[in-house]
Design a protein around this motif. Structure first.
Motif, PDB file in Angstrom:
ATOM      1  N   ILE A 174      20.807  23.537  12.713  1.00  0.00           N
ATOM      2  CA  ILE A 174      20.198  24.510  11.830  1.00  0.00           C
ATOM      3  C   ILE A 174      18.608  24.841  12.147  1.00  0.00           C
ATOM      4  N   ALA A 175      17.851  23.569  12.523  1.00  0.00           N
ATOM      5  CA  ALA A 175      16.639  23.708  12.874  1.00  0.00           C
ATOM      6  C   ALA A 175      16.516  24.362  14.345  1.00  0.00           C
ATOM      7  N   ALA A 176      17.497  24.247  15.239  1.00  0.00           N
ATOM      8  CA  ALA A 176      17.285  25.013  16.492  1.00  0.00           C
ATOM      9  C   ALA A 176      17.560  26.500  16.183  1.00  0.00           C
ATOM     10  N   LEU A 177      18.475  26.765  15.351  1.00  0.00           N
ATOM     11  CA  LEU A 177      18.932  28.207  15.069  1.00  0.00           C
ATOM     12  C   LEU A 177      17.597  28.983  14.708  1.00  0.00           C
ATOM     13  N   HIS A 178      16.760  28.362  13.635  1.00  0.00           N
ATOM     14  CA  HIS A 178      15.647  29.041  13.260  1.00  0.00           C
ATOM     15  C   HIS A 178      14.308  28.864  14.262  1.00  0.00           C
ATOM     16  N   ASN A 179      14.317  28.089  15.078  1.00  0.00           N
ATOM     17  CA  ASN A 179      13.264  27.728  16.072  1.00  0.00           C
ATOM     18  C   ASN A 179      13.473  28.890  17.333  1.00  0.00           C
ATOM     19  N   TYR A 180      14.622  29.181  17.670  1.00  0.00           N
ATOM     20  CA  TYR A 180      14.864  30.237  18.990  1.00  0.00           C
ATOM     21  C   TYR A 180      14.462  31.373  18.474  1.00  0.00           C
ATOM     22  N   ALA A 181      14.328  32.151  19.536  1.00  0.00           N
ATOM     23  CA  ALA A 181      13.522  33.517  19.357  1.00  0.00           C
ATOM     24  C   ALA A 181      14.861  34.403  19.447  1.00  0.00           C
ATOM     25  N   TRP A 182      15.932  34.129  20.116  1.00  0.00           N
ATOM     26  CA  TRP A 182      17.152  35.083  20.058  1.00  0.00           C
ATOM     27  C   TRP A 182      16.963  36.397  20.546  1.00  0.00           C
ATOM     28  N   PRO A 183      16.426  36.298  21.922  1.00  0.00           N
ATOM     29  CA  PRO A 183      16.391  37.762  22.997  1.00  0.00           C
ATOM     30  C   PRO A 183      17.591  38.338  22.941  1.00  0.00           C
ATOM     31  N   GLY A 184      18.677  37.716  22.866  1.00  0.00           N
ATOM     32  CA  GLY A 184      20.163  38.793  22.805  1.00  0.00           C
ATOM     33  C   GLY A 184      20.632  38.923  21.323  1.00  0.00           C
ATOM     34  N   ASN A 185      19.823  38.552  20.301  1.00  0.00           N
ATOM     35  CA  ASN A 185      19.986  38.751  18.840  1.00  0.00           C
ATOM     36  C   ASN A 185      21.645  38.429  18.620  1.00  0.00           C
ATOM     37  N   VAL A 186      22.173  39.122  17.645  1.00  0.00           N
ATOM     38  CA  VAL A 186      23.320  38.782  16.967  1.00  0.00           C
ATOM     39  C   VAL A 186      24.653  38.495  18.207  1.00  0.00           C
ATOM     40  N   ARG A 187      24.461  39.135  19.269  1.00  0.00           N
ATOM     41  CA  ARG A 187      25.604  39.162  20.545  1.00  0.00           C
ATOM     42  C   ARG A 187      25.331  37.808  20.845  1.00  0.00           C
ATOM     43  N   GLU A 188      23.921  37.532  20.866  1.00  0.00           N
ATOM     44  CA  GLU A 188      23.901  36.018  21.666  1.00  0.00           C
ATOM     45  C   GLU A 188      24.263  34.934  20.562  1.00  0.00           C
ATOM     46  N   LEU A 189      23.885  35.275  19.555  1.00  0.00           N
ATOM     47  CA  LEU A 189      24.382  34.176  18.536  1.00  0.00           C
ATOM     48  C   LEU A 189      26.003  33.809  18.304  1.00  0.00           C
ATOM     49  N   ILE A 190      26.609  34.963  18.448  1.00  0.00           N
ATOM     50  CA  ILE A 190      28.288  34.937  18.406  1.00  0.00           C
ATOM     51  C   ILE A 190      28.509  34.208  19.594  1.00  0.00           C
ATOM     52  N   ASN A 191      28.097  34.343  20.836  1.00  0.00           N
ATOM     53  CA  ASN A 191      28.460  33.918  21.955  1.00  0.00           C
ATOM     54  C   ASN A 191      28.116  32.282  22.017  1.00  0.00           C
ATOM     55  N   ARG A 192      27.017  32.085  21.707  1.00  0.00           N
ATOM     56  CA  ARG A 192      26.644  30.399  21.455  1.00  0.00           C
ATOM     57  C   ARG A 192      27.576  29.512  20.410  1.00  0.00           C
ATOM     58  N   VAL A 193      27.714  30.388  19.235  1.00  0.00           N
ATOM     59  CA  VAL A 193      28.834  29.868  18.278  1.00  0.00           C
ATOM     60  C   VAL A 193      30.043  29.394  18.811  1.00  0.00           C
ATOM     61  N   ARG A 194      30.656  30.552  19.402  1.00  0.00           N
ATOM     62  CA  ARG A 194      31.928  30.462  19.987  1.00  0.00           C
ATOM     63  C   ARG A 194      32.134  29.343  21.144  1.00  0.00           C
ATOM     64  N   ARG A 195      31.103  29.559  21.950  1.00  0.00           N
ATOM     65  CA  ARG A 195      31.313  28.474  23.030  1.00  0.00           C
ATOM     66  C   ARG A 195      31.183  27.064  22.378  1.00  0.00           C
ATOM     67  N   ALA A 196      30.272  26.854  21.267  1.00  0.00           N
ATOM     68  CA  ALA A 196      30.114  25.410  20.829  1.00  0.00           C
ATOM     69  C   ALA A 196      31.257  25.063  20.074  1.00  0.00           C
ATOM     70  N   ILE A 197      32.077  25.874  19.306  1.00  0.00           N
ATOM     71  CA  ILE A 197      33.385  25.654  18.735  1.00  0.00           C
ATOM     72  C   ILE A 197      34.101  25.240  19.696  1.00  0.00           C
ATOM     73  N   VAL A 198      34.275  25.549  21.045  1.00  0.00           N
ATOM     74  CA  VAL A 198      35.318  25.071  21.986  1.00  0.00           C
ATOM     75  C   VAL A 198      34.924  23.601  22.581  1.00  0.00           C
ATOM     76  N   MET A 199      33.420  23.579  22.774  1.00  0.00           N
ATOM     77  CA  MET A 199      32.938  22.429  23.421  1.00  0.00           C
ATOM     78  C   MET A 199      32.506  21.304  22.407  1.00  0.00           C
ATOM     79  N   SER A 200      32.325  21.447  21.357  1.00  0.00           N
ATOM     80  CA  SER A 200      31.784  20.443  20.522  1.00  0.00           C
ATOM     81  C   SER A 200      32.801  19.445  20.556  1.00  0.00           C
ATOM     82  N   GLU A 201      32.493  18.037  20.340  1.00  0.00           N
ATOM     83  CA  GLU A 201      33.084  16.587  20.473  1.00  0.00           C
ATOM     84  C   GLU A 201      33.060  16.149  19.176  1.00  0.00           C
ATOM     85  N   GLY A 202      32.233  16.387  18.281  1.00  0.00           N
ATOM     86  CA  GLY A 202      32.189  15.798  17.053  1.00  0.00           C
ATOM     87  C   GLY A 202      32.608  16.743  16.000  1.00  0.00           C
ATOM     88  N   ARG A 203      32.209  16.301  14.669  1.00  0.00           N
ATOM     89  CA  ARG A 203      32.893  17.071  13.535  1.00  0.00           C
ATOM     90  C   ARG A 203      31.716  18.173  13.067  1.00  0.00           C
TER      91      ARG A 203
END
Length: 460
Positions: free
Chosen positions: A351-380
Motif C-alpha cells: 500500500i505504501a509503495a502504491l502511493h509513493n510510486y509516480a505511475w508513469p504508465g497510469n492505470v494501464r501500468e497499475l493493471i499490469n503490475r497487479v495482474r503480474r503480482a497475482i500470478v507471482m505472489s508466494e504469500g497470502r
C-alpha cells in the motif's frame, strides 16, 4: 435456484457412510477422494462444487501440502471436519483459515455438516453468478470499469454526463494509460446514440498509406488488390460514435480529408465518384501536447478547433490519492482467478509503495503490475516486491505478526542455505525438530526436494 444434483468432493481416508447417506438424501452427488491425486481428478471441471476436507482422518504433512492447490480453486466451497485439538496445529489452522468457509469439530451431527457444506456451496454459486453478470459490461469497456471517488474523478464523471447530452465533438486529453477510451465509451453509452455503433480507430497504429482507406473505405478497383467495395470506419459508425484515438499522430495529408468531412458531413470512398452522407458524433483523444504540435506545424489549427468544441481532461493516476488503492483492490478482485493462491489483499508495504510510486504508465501500468503480482505472489498478501516496487517503500507500518513471520522465514532460509538444504542439520541449528521444520516450511509455502538419499533441499 440450486440444481437438482450438486457435486461434493469428500476428501477422507475413513469414509463415514452415515454422512455420505445424508448428502445423497439431500440431492448431492458424492465423490470420495482418498488422496490429493483423487481430489485433483474429481475437481477438473470448472463447475461449482462443495468440498468436505476430513482432517480428522489424519493426512500426513506431505499429503496436506499436496492438497493445498485443490483448496485454492475458486469454484469449490470447502468445509473442514476436525478432531478435538487439531486446530492447535499451526499448519492446519492456517489451512482452515485461508481456504475453508467453515470448520466443524468432532463429534458432529451429520445434518449440521451437510448444512455447512450447502452454505459454502451456495456462496460459491453466488460469486460465480456475479462474475458472469459482470463479464458483458467489462468486456464492452475494455481494460476495466471506470473506478474512483476522488475529487478529480467526480469532476470527470460530471463532465461525462454533461457532454453526453449533446452531439458536439469532444476532445479528451491526458497521459497514456489514463483511460481515455473508457471515457469515450462512457459518453457514448449515456448519449442518445447508445444503441448505434461505437467505432474506435487508433490513428497512430495504422500506417499512413493505409489510413485513408481505413477511414473512408474504397471502391472495387480503386487500387491493386481492391477486389470489392470496403466500408471505412467513419461510414461504419453511421448513426453512432466515432472515436479517434491518438489523433495527435494523424498524418497531415489525412488531416485535410478529416477536416473536410467534419465541415460537410460527407465522405468519398477511394476510387469513388459520389459522396456519401454520414451522421456520426466524433470523440477524439491524444496524449500529445497539441499547442506545441500546432506551433511546430504538425497539426492543423483549424482541425483542432473543429475537434475540440468540448474538452475533458483525464487526471493522471498519481493525482488520484486514495483511488490508487481503490483501483488496485478492484483489479485484484477482477483478476483474482489468474493466481494459484487465494490472496487476502495487499500488505502494508505494498500500500505504501502504491502511493509513493509516480505511475508513469497510469492505470494501464497499475493493471499490469497487479495482474503480474497475482500470478507471482508466494504469500497470502501481495507485497511491494510482488509489484516490483520494493524501492518505493519508505517507512511502511508492519504488524507484529508480519514481522514475526518475516523473521521466521528468513531464519529458515539462512539455515537451509548454510546446510545446503539438509533439513535435519538446519532443524538442529534452529533448535527445533525435523517434523516442526517441515511443518513451518509448508506454512510459509516453502517446498523442499530430495537431491540425494537422506538429503533434502528447499525451493520456493
Amino acid at each position: 435456484m440450486e440444481p437438482a444434483s450438486r457435486h461434493l468432493v469428500y476428501v477422507t481416508r475413513d469414509v463415514n457412510s452415515q454422512l455420505s447417506a445424508q448428502f445423497n438424501a439431500r440431492g448431492w452427488h458424492v465423490e470420495v477422494a482418498a488422496s490429493a491425486r483423487d481430489a485433483r481428478r474429481a475437481l477438473r471441471s470448472d463447475a461449482a462444487a462443495g468440498g468436505l476436507l476430513d482432517l480428522s482422518s489424519r493426512f500426513d504433512s506431505q499429503e496436506i501440502a499436496a492438497l493445498e492447490p485443490c483448496l485454492t480453486m475458486p469454484n469449490v466451497g470447502w468445509v473442514a471436519a476436525t478432531a478435538p485439538g487439531q486446530m492447535q496445529e499451526s499448519v492446519l489452522r492456517r489451512l482452515v483459515r485461508d481456504y475453508c468457509y467453515d470448520y466443524i469439530t468432532m463429534p458432529y451431527e451429520a445434518p449440521r455438516i451437510v448444512d455447512s457444506v450447502g452454505h459454502a456451496y451456495g456462496m460459491v454459486v453466488l460469486g460465480t453468478a456475479d462474475e458472469a453478470g459482470e463479464q458483458a459490461p467489462a468486456a464492452r469497456v475494455g481494460e476495466g470499469e471506470m473506478v474512483g471517488s476522488c475529487d478529480a474523478m467526480r469532476a470527470l464523471f460530471r463532465a461525462i454526463r454533461k457532454v453526453a447530452m449533446t452531439d458536439a465533438p469532444v476532445f479528451v486529453s491526458g497521459e497514456s494509460g489514463t483511460g481515455k477510451e473508457l471515457t469515450a465509451v462512457a459518453i457514448h453509452e449515456r448519449s442518445a446514440r447508445r444503441d448505434a455503433p461505437f467505432v474506435a480507430i487508433n490513428c497512430g497504429a495504422i500506417p499512413p498509406h493505409l489510413l485513408q482507406s481505413e477511414l473512408f473505405g474504397y471502391e472495387r478497383g480503386a487500387f491493386t488488390g481492391a477486389s470489392q467495395r470496403k466500408i471505412g470506419r467513419i461510414e461504419a459508425a453511421d448513426g453512432g460514435t466515432l472515436f479517434l484515438d491518438e489523433i495527435g499522430d494523424l498524418p497531415l495529408e489525412s488531416q485535410a480529408s478529416l477536416l473536410r468531412f467534419l465541415q460537410e458531413g460527407r465522405i468519398e470512398r477511394l476510387g469513388g465518384q459520389e459522396s456519401v452522407h454520414v451522421d456520426v458524433r466524433v470523440i477524439s483523444a491524444t496524449h500529445v501536447d497539441m499547442a506545441r504540435a500546432m506551433e511546430e506545424g504538425r497539426f492543423r489549427a483549424d482541425l483542432y478547433h473543429r475537434l475540440c468544441v468540448l474538452q475533458i481532461d483525464e487526471p493522471p493516476l498519481r493525482a488520484r490519492g486514495k483511488d490508487i488503492e481503490l483501483l488496485a483492490r478492484h483489479m485484484l478482485e477482477r483478476f483474482r482467478k489468474d493466481g494459484a493462491r487465494r490472496l487476502r489483499g495487499f500488505s502494508a508495504d505494498a500500500i505504501a509503495a502504491l502511493h509513493n510510486y509516480a505511475w508513469p504508465g497510469n492505470v494501464r501500468e497499475l493493471i499490469n503490475r497487479v495482474r503480474r503480482a497475482i500470478v507471482m505472489s508466494e504469500g497470502r498478501h501481495i507485497t511491494a516486491r510482488d509489484l516490483e516496487l520494493a524501492d518505493y517503500v519508505e517507512i511502511a507500518p508492519v504488524s507484529l505478526a508480519q514481522a514475526r513471520e518475516a523473521a521466521e522465514r528468513q531464519a529458515m532460509e539462512l539455515a537451509l542455505l548454510r546446510h545446503r538444504g539438509r533439513l535435519g542439520d538446519a532443524a538442529q541449528e534452529l533448535g527445533i525438530s525435523r517434523v516442526t521444520l517441515y511443518r513451518l516450511l509448508s506454512a510459509h509455502g516453502m517446498r523442499h526436494v530430495q537431491t540425494e538419499p537422506g538429503e533434502h533441499r528447499m525451493t520456493n
